[in-house]
Design an enzyme around this catalytic site. Sequence first.
Site, short mmCIF file in Angstrom:
data_model
loop_
_atom_site.label_atom_id
_atom_site.label_comp_id
_atom_site.label_asym_id
_atom_site.label_seq_id
_atom_site.Cartn_x
_atom_site.Cartn_y
_atom_site.Cartn_z
N TYR A 21 -44.46 -5.52 9.41
CA TYR A 21 -44.93 -6.47 10.41
C TYR A 21 -46.14 -7.25 9.90
CZ TYR A 21 -48.97 -3.51 11.49
OH TYR A 21 -50.14 -2.80 11.41
N LYS A 30 -47.62 -2.76 4.79
CA LYS A 30 -47.87 -2.95 6.23
C LYS A 30 -46.61 -2.58 7.00
CE LYS A 30 -50.43 -6.13 9.22
NZ LYS A 30 -51.59 -5.27 9.52
N GLU A 59 -60.33 3.32 5.43
CA GLU A 59 -60.16 2.20 6.36
C GLU A 59 -60.00 2.78 7.75
OE1 GLU A 59 -56.60 -0.06 5.55
OE2 GLU A 59 -55.32 1.71 5.47
N LEU A 72 -54.89 -0.89 3.21
CA LEU A 72 -54.15 -2.13 3.33
C LEU A 72 -55.01 -3.30 2.83
CD1 LEU A 72 -51.49 -3.37 4.55
CD2 LEU A 72 -52.97 -4.13 6.41
#
Lengths: 286, 286
Positions: free
Chosen positions: A35, A149, A182, A206
Amino acid sequence: MSQTLIAYVNGDFIPLQNATIHIEDRGFQFADGIYEVIACFGGTFLDLQAHLNRLQRSCEAVRIPLPCALSEIATLVLQTYERNPYSDAMVYIQITRGVAPRSHLPQGELKPTLIITSRQLPKPTDAKLASGVHAITLKDIRWKHCEIKSIALLASVLGKQEAALQQADEAFWLDEEDHILEGCATNVLAIIHGALVTHPLDHQVLGGITRDMAIRAACEHSLTVEERAWKLGETGLTEIMMSSTTNAVMPICFINHQAVADGEPGVLTMQIRKWMIEAMDTLRRE
Amino acid sequence: MSQTLIAYVNGDFIPLQNATIHIEDRGFQFADGIYEVIACFGGTFLDLQAHLNRLQRSCEAVRIPLPCALSEIATLVLQTYERNPYSDAMVYIQITRGVAPRSHLPQGELKPTLIITSRQLPKPTDAKLASGVHAITLKDIRWKHCEIKSIALLASVLGKQEAALQQADEAFWLDEEDHILEGCATNVLAIIHGALVTHPLDHQVLGGITRDMAIRAACEHSLTVEERAWKLGETGLTEIMMSSTTNAVMPICFINHQAVADGEPGVLTMQIRKWMIEAMDTLRRE
């Protein structure tokens, strides 16, 4: 806002309330999809090409063919945005491997599923900007390809849930040596000895497009940028911020219920935020 | 078989071809759900209660409320089975957190999604039983809660894809020290010095109900069972097998393109398979 929201689903624009996919879509049964979320301000998409390029890389990483050319997806993104009532919007694109009787191994040539929605862009309130974000840290439980992702986001959902149970806004993942990797839906950056520091891009992080934008803003204003592993409690650490498509950067004022420095939004954090918003405004005027 | 297949979706039995869920179902956008696969032979469900108990444990682990009582789910499983044409069937149950505008953190009280399908039970062919399964090994890339039967299965999809690219049937995950954990959709067991050996249940291994059945069959026939970490190449390792709902146990004859022992299905493997099938037959006659 009573106007009907519209979604794009596999070739058709339809009312969002009627937008469905088959129960044997592999996105639903195997998290077999990827996505993107793209911010749009008054008709100007932020880094659209960077998002589309990452969409393509994500598809390649999981061997899902693109449902159509990237340029066509760009057109569909614009059309979905235009059919919905929000001037400042968050456009969501999801691609899955398609529909097939359930079997782990994808069988034969499937037609990938493509859906696009456009919803109101959530913006941080002034109160939240003034008080800053509260985050917790959790040992990383995610898979080993966080550079993709993908929609296999259950670990991040559980992280967000745990944060909420602790009255916090976000959870940051820690590696085995307690480096901050993250957040569940954000990248994390710190100011250490006056430099902007963030974990390097590897399988645990990411490649955030807003992370890039923060780094670019810092570089353009002669701030030192270091992509390296870092920890809470490092000497010289004075500020922490998180970046995401919908938030630019946001100051982190509490981690694990302890104040970061004096518990106020960091001066450099708010400066970088200002530079980023100026860069966005420049883009809008072009 | 031209009879229309029927699926159960959130309260209704409908033709499978029309069975859809909303694109903002959290199962589709976040892999925020869990599942079970139950085998049924001529109307007798294999270990139905064990599957339902695990379904409940999975829901608890990800904090999704059960959509209804387990006894009601059992009734729906039976009704779905009965409305479909397969005597030997694989009934699939999936529960997700429900439908909501996309946001990592589940907002408010959602109504969980429940879908049930019944498809023909795939059975290993005599040829495959005679030739055995070919497996490869891969470093584990999955998340750290593989004990939860979640739909966040992308890593296993990629593992199965890699196996297929190497002309193999299954991929087994290896931990950091090369112990064999489990397969993408199977548990893995070995015969070492005449004992049945399999990795203990921890966060890296799903508590397979067919794994339990194999262990039970071995115990009842006085075979020693050891739940411990094990590796390929251990002295005394003579057989490897994998277990799954649809396969009982299957002999593994090649791993990474090398023969296991003489490359023939193991004698004890086939004996355990026979005991398991006898136990199933006893169940059917009761």
